[in-house]
Structures are given as C-alpha cells and as structure tokens.
Design a protein around this motif. Structure first.
Motif, PDB file in Angstrom:
ATOM      1  N   CYS A 129      44.907 110.040  25.057  1.00 50.74           N
ATOM      2  CA  CYS A 129      45.513 110.886  23.618  1.00 50.74           C
ATOM      3  C   CYS A 129      44.018 111.042  22.682  1.00 50.74           C
ATOM      4  N   HIS A 183      47.927 117.755  28.085  1.00 46.73           N
ATOM      5  CA  HIS A 183      48.055 116.874  27.468  1.00 46.73           C
ATOM      6  C   HIS A 183      49.490 117.088  26.689  1.00 46.73           C
ATOM      7  N   CYS A 236      52.968 114.691  26.610  1.00 50.33           N
ATOM      8  CA  CYS A 236      53.202 113.895  25.572  1.00 50.33           C
ATOM      9  C   CYS A 236      53.087 113.942  24.338  1.00 50.33           C
ATOM     10  N   CYS A 253      50.902 113.157  20.482  1.00 51.34           N
ATOM     11  CA  CYS A 253      50.325 114.099  20.362  1.00 51.34           C
ATOM     12  C   CYS A 253      50.834 115.469  20.510  1.00 51.34           C
TER      13      CYS A 253
END
Ligand code: ZN
Length: 107
Positions: free
Chosen positions: A51, A81, A85, A88
């Motif tokens: 992150c 990512h 996630c 994020c």
C-alpha cells in the motif's frame, strides 16, 4: 524483458516532458523514485507492491492516466494492487476526482 523497454521509454518521455513543459503539474519525479520504479518493474511477474508503494505512485498513476498513457503496461504493479486492495482503490478514486477537478480543461 519487454516491460523494461516500455518503462525506459516511459521514463525518457517523463524526463523530456518535464524539461520542456511549462506546466506546474508533476514535481515529484526524483531520480531515486525512478530507480525504485525500475527496480520494481524488473520482476513484475513475481513481485507485488504494498500500500505504501502504491500510495507513492498513485499521483503519477492518475496523472498518466489523465494524459492517456497506458498505465496498465507502464505501472502494472499499481494496477494489480488496485484490483485487489480496496483501500488503495478508494484512495485512487479520490485522487482521480481531485486531479480531474483541478484539470484546466475538464470537459
Ligand atoms: Zn493497498
């Protein structure tokens, strides 16, 4: 291997753009940052970034996207990512809105 070439191109373009551009958009592209990016992109198949790293790259990522760059190819780790996630992803959406709002000619 081809990812590296794409990335080198990208960096050259960023440097060129920075030199000639009179706009006060991007200012956070330090050489160290580029080194980090290159290091990361070497092992895109295996490596995942966290992150913190995504957060570091997020403004560039959004700006590149705004310019019509192929962020999926240039910053695949960030892309990957963001898919996984949620935190994020939310950060990304928020940043995107800010940058879009700040854009001089938002349609
Ligand atoms: Zn994250």
């Amino acid at each position: 291997m081809s990812t590296n070439n794409v990335f080198k191109k990208f960096i050259q373009r960023m440097k060129a753009g920075r030199k000639s551009s009179s706009e006060k958009t991007v200012s956070s592209n330090s050489p160290e940052m580029m080194g980090e990016l290159l290091h990361m992109v070497k092992n895109t198949d295996d490596v995942e970034i966290g992150c913190d790293e995504v957060f570091e790259l997020l403004d560039q990522y959004v700006e590149m996207e705004q310019r019509g760059e192929d962020v999926t190819r240039l910053l695949p780790l960030v892309e990957r990512h963001l898919e996984k996630c949620r935190d994020c992803r939310e950060e990304y959406e928020a940043l995107k809105q800010v940058i879009e709002a700040a854009a001089p000619d938002n349609a």
